[in-house]
Design an enzyme around this catalytic site. Structure first.
Site, short mmCIF file in Angstrom:
data_model
loop_
_atom_site.label_atom_id
_atom_site.label_comp_id
_atom_site.label_asym_id
_atom_site.label_seq_id
_atom_site.Cartn_x
_atom_site.Cartn_y
_atom_site.Cartn_z
N ASP A 102 0.84 -1.20 0.00
CA ASP A 102 0.00 0.00 0.00
C ASP A 102 0.88 1.26 0.00
O ASP A 102 2.04 1.21 0.41
CB ASP A 102 -0.88 0.04 1.26
CG ASP A 102 -1.85 -1.14 1.32
OD1 ASP A 102 -2.16 -1.70 0.25
OD2 ASP A 102 -2.27 -1.49 2.44
N1 URA Z 1 -1.20 -5.99 3.80
C1 URA Z 1 -1.69 -4.76 3.87
O1 URA Z 1 -2.71 -4.51 4.51
N2 URA Z 1 -1.02 -3.77 3.23
C2 URA Z 1 0.13 -3.98 2.56
O2 URA Z 1 0.70 -3.03 2.02
C3 URA Z 1 0.63 -5.27 2.49
C4 URA Z 1 -0.05 -6.27 3.12
#
Ligand code: URA
Length: 247
Positions: A102
């Site tokens: 993310d």
């Molecule tokens: N899980 C998440 O919630 N975000 C990420 O960036 C990676 C795994």
């Protein structure tokens, strides 16, 4: 057949001809262990061992960077609104991020032009482990270990696959990864490690939501056999060669 060193490195995706010349001049390149500063030096791609900053360059023409992704960058090759992780590695042909973190997640991200390797690392069949260090809004409970081992409902068709959960005690080595502002304000039970081998959208955040906690900081610290080096600063990248055989 012998070719020029700068052509070898450019063909391997290390950078443009101009960029690799500059890398060579900075004494970052060795051929069979000897530092080489002349871009016109001839190498044999079949027999010579060429390394950049100590990492061997694959003669197959594939290149993989291990990036310490900072928050604020999106995992895409192009984006009209936000900076992309591609801006953090030398420009090279056909490079793409291996999976996604993310925008607000930090940590280990691979960027490669090796489609086969990316497929192996991401394929649900390969069961490649990904370990995340998370800081939660409130302390975790020991029972999450059992819940995550069984699998939790996060609103998808099927529950999550078994995952490994651990609460970090206040002297846990993983806390070294935390930025100062989180480390100094940390309460016992708030920092946790979660190892999953799927890659669902927002998976870690949704797994903690399912047990009543919010993730306020998230960092991927390992991916398969690769561990984020503590010495690698946010935004820095090193060449690497993911090796699935031993995972
Ligand atoms: N899980 C998440 O919630 N975000 C990420 O960036 C990676 C795994």
């Amino acid at each position: 057949m012998q070719i020029r060193l700068d052509k070898f490195l450019a063909d391997a995706g290390i950078g443009t001809r101009r960029e690799v010349k500059s890398i060579i001049k900075k004494k970052a390149v060795t051929v069979n262990g000897d530092c080489v500063v002349k871009p016109e030096t001839k190498v044999d791609p079949d027999t010579d061992e060429v390394s950049v900053n100590g990492s061997s360059v694959s003669p197959r023409g594939t290149v993989t960077y291990l990036l310490h992704k900072p928050a604020g960058y999106v995992c895409a090759t192009e984006d009209s609104r936000f900076p992309t992780v591609m801006e953090l590695v030398p420009r090279g042909r056909d490079l793409f991020p291996v999976g996604r973190l993310d925008k607000d997640t930090e940590g280990l991200l691979l960027i490669t032009n090796d489609g086969a390797m990316a497929h192996r690392m991401l394929s649900p069949r390969s069961h490649v482990d990904k370990t995340y260090l998370a800081v939660l809004d409130r302390p975790a409970e020991e029972k999450y270990a059992v819940l995550f081992e069984k699998g939790v409902e996060i609103g998808d068709d099927t529950p999550t696959l078994p995952a490994k959960f651990e609460i970090c005690d206040m002297r846990h080595p993983a806390l070294e990864y935390l930025p100062e502002e989180y480390r100094i304000n940390l309460n016992p039970g708030q920092a946790v490690l979660l190892t999953i081998h799927e890659g669902r959208y927002h998976q870690v955040k949704r797994m903690f939501q399912a047990v009543g906690r919010e993730v306020i900081y998230l960092k991927r610290v390992s991916f398969g056999q690769l561990v984020l080096p503590l010495s690698l600063k946010k935004g820095e990248a090193v060449l690497c060669q993911p090796d699935l055989q031993s995972s």
